[in-house]
Design an enzyme around this catalytic site. Sequence first.
Site, PDB file in Angstrom:
ATOM      1  N   GLY A  30      17.519  25.526  25.914  1.00 57.94           N
ATOM      2  CA  GLY A  30      18.554  24.496  25.782  1.00 57.94           C
ATOM      3  C   GLY A  30      19.696  24.691  26.745  1.00 57.94           C
ATOM      4  O   GLY A  30      19.758  25.676  27.500  1.00 57.94           O
ATOM      5  N   SER A  31      20.627  23.740  26.678  1.00 58.27           N
ATOM      6  CA  SER A  31      21.708  23.697  27.660  1.00 58.27           C
ATOM      7  C   SER A  31      22.825  24.697  27.356  1.00 58.27           C
ATOM      8  O   SER A  31      23.675  24.937  28.216  1.00 58.27           O
ATOM      9  CB  SER A  31      22.283  22.278  27.712  1.00 58.27           C
ATOM     10  OG  SER A  31      22.756  21.898  26.429  1.00 58.27           O
ATOM     11  N   THR A  32      22.863  25.263  26.147  1.00 55.43           N
ATOM     12  CA  THR A  32      23.873  26.278  25.837  1.00 55.43           C
ATOM     13  C   THR A  32      23.343  27.658  26.204  1.00 55.43           C
ATOM     14  O   THR A  32      24.001  28.413  26.943  1.00 55.43           O
ATOM     15  CB  THR A  32      24.255  26.228  24.337  1.00 55.43           C
ATOM     16  OG1 THR A  32      24.494  24.872  23.967  1.00 55.43           O
ATOM     17  CG2 THR A  32      25.489  27.062  24.057  1.00 55.43           C
ATOM     18  N   ALA A  87      21.252  25.778  18.838  1.00 60.56           N
ATOM     19  CA  ALA A  87      20.900  25.054  17.608  1.00 60.56           C
ATOM     20  C   ALA A  87      21.451  23.642  17.717  1.00 60.56           C
ATOM     21  O   ALA A  87      22.427  23.402  18.438  1.00 60.56           O
ATOM     22  CB  ALA A  87      21.482  25.748  16.380  1.00 60.56           C
ATOM     23  N   ASP A  88      20.828  22.743  16.993  1.00 55.77           N
ATOM     24  CA  ASP A  88      21.333  21.368  16.946  1.00 55.77           C
ATOM     25  C   ASP A  88      22.356  21.208  15.831  1.00 55.77           C
ATOM     26  O   ASP A  88      23.282  20.404  15.950  1.00 55.77           O
ATOM     27  CB  ASP A  88      20.162  20.401  16.766  1.00 55.77           C
ATOM     28  CG  ASP A  88      19.199  20.524  17.936  1.00 55.77           C
ATOM     29  OD1 ASP A  88      19.637  20.303  19.080  1.00 55.77           O
ATOM     30  OD2 ASP A  88      18.040  20.898  17.718  1.00 55.77           O
ATOM     31  N   GLY A 101      15.270  20.212  21.835  1.00 58.80           N
ATOM     32  CA  GLY A 101      14.637  20.362  23.147  1.00 58.80           C
ATOM     33  C   GLY A 101      13.128  20.518  23.056  1.00 58.80           C
ATOM     34  O   GLY A 101      12.487  20.912  24.043  1.00 58.80           O
ATOM     35  N   GLU A 107      10.204  28.844  19.645  1.00 60.29           N
ATOM     36  CA  GLU A 107      11.488  29.428  19.227  1.00 60.29           C
ATOM     37  C   GLU A 107      11.344  30.124  17.877  1.00 60.29           C
ATOM     38  O   GLU A 107      11.885  31.216  17.663  1.00 60.29           O
ATOM     39  CB  GLU A 107      12.553  28.331  19.147  1.00 60.29           C
ATOM     40  CG  GLU A 107      12.969  27.808  20.512  1.00 60.29           C
ATOM     41  CD  GLU A 107      13.879  26.601  20.462  1.00 60.29           C
ATOM     42  OE1 GLU A 107      14.601  26.373  21.442  1.00 60.29           O
ATOM     43  OE2 GLU A 107      13.863  25.863  19.466  1.00 60.29           O
ATOM     44  N   LYS A 125      28.275  21.414  16.542  1.00 62.36           N
ATOM     45  CA  LYS A 125      27.030  21.775  15.848  1.00 62.36           C
ATOM     46  C   LYS A 125      27.254  22.256  14.407  1.00 62.36           C
ATOM     47  O   LYS A 125      26.309  22.441  13.659  1.00 62.36           O
ATOM     48  CB  LYS A 125      26.300  22.886  16.624  1.00 62.36           C
ATOM     49  CG  LYS A 125      26.106  22.630  18.107  1.00 62.36           C
ATOM     50  CD  LYS A 125      25.138  21.491  18.358  1.00 62.36           C
ATOM     51  CE  LYS A 125      24.859  21.238  19.824  1.00 62.36           C
ATOM     52  NZ  LYS A 125      24.078  22.234  20.488  1.00 62.36           N
TER      53      LYS A 125
HETATM   54  C1  5RP Z   1      15.405  23.412  21.662  1.00 66.47           C
HETATM   55  C2  5RP Z   1      16.487  23.770  20.724  1.00 66.47           C
HETATM   56  C3  5RP Z   1      17.845  23.941  21.300  1.00 66.47           C
HETATM   57  O1  5RP Z   1      18.236  25.256  21.123  1.00 66.47           O
HETATM   58  C4  5RP Z   1      18.778  23.002  20.612  1.00 66.47           C
HETATM   59  O2  5RP Z   1      18.292  21.682  20.807  1.00 66.47           O
HETATM   60  C5  5RP Z   1      20.196  23.104  21.164  1.00 66.47           C
HETATM   61  O3  5RP Z   1      20.212  22.738  22.501  1.00 66.47           O
HETATM   62  P1  5RP Z   1      21.547  22.553  23.328  1.00 66.47           P
HETATM   63  O4  5RP Z   1      22.162  23.906  23.474  1.00 66.47           O
HETATM   64  O5  5RP Z   1      21.084  21.949  24.627  1.00 66.47           O
HETATM   65  O6  5RP Z   1      22.422  21.591  22.552  1.00 66.47           O
HETATM   66  O7  5RP Z   1      16.299  23.925  19.546  1.00 66.47           O
HETATM   67  O8  5RP Z   1      14.201  23.162  20.990  1.00 66.47           O
END
Ligand code: 5RP
Length: 235
Positions: A30-32, A87-88, A101, A107, A125
Amino acid sequence: MDSVEALKQQAGIEACKFVKSGMKVGLGTGSTVKHTVIELGRRIKEEGLDIVGVPTSLATETLAIKVGVPLVELAECDSLDIVIDGADEFDSEFNLIKGGGAALLREKIVAQESQAMVVVADERKMVDTLGAFPLPIEITPFSHHATIRQLTRLLDCRVNCRMAGDNPVVTDNGNYIADAHCGPNLSQPVELEIEILKIAGVVQVGLFNNMCDAVVLARKSGVETIINPNGRITN
Ligand code: 5RP
């Protein structure tokens, strides 16, 4: 860099404080957590940090190779010392929704092999009750319409097959993702995970219950590490 991206970067970098030489580290998606992987690459090059990583997706594998994090197969490791992942959503019990993602299966496999799980997140989040973010569920392509019907009956909400244009999104494992629009009412995620996993055609669900030991949370006011009092990390 916009302000949300700056928060993601702060959380991603701060989480690296949990990583020490000699560790085997699960690398989330993911982007974080991208910022975590980049920072680990920097520490390897500039500070001689000696670690190996296990990526949770092909995207993270590509990034880790690019920034110089040596990778190993999960099968080669007895267990991992830690996984750092995004995490979302997360709630006050440290239960998570993941899979935005589409990497939730790998994961979860990596998380269950890890002795600790640290989540990196920005303040958007953090929720009282999970479910405003559509719950991702990895399903088999075979008879996916029937599986989505079963999920719709169980969850009593709209469930969509995630699309990329006219075609379903295909995960790294060759499966599809169903997104369940439950709304912010998943107050019993442990029980719900069990019920969803009973449906044939469901490969895995993006509820990560009782797995997260700490959240590195970036807010506009600063970065805070929240330790799960019932988790495996002690200060
Ligand atoms: C991917 C995930 C990601 O960790 C989750 O979607 C958070 O992503 P982001 O940091 O881009 O918001 O679960 O499957």
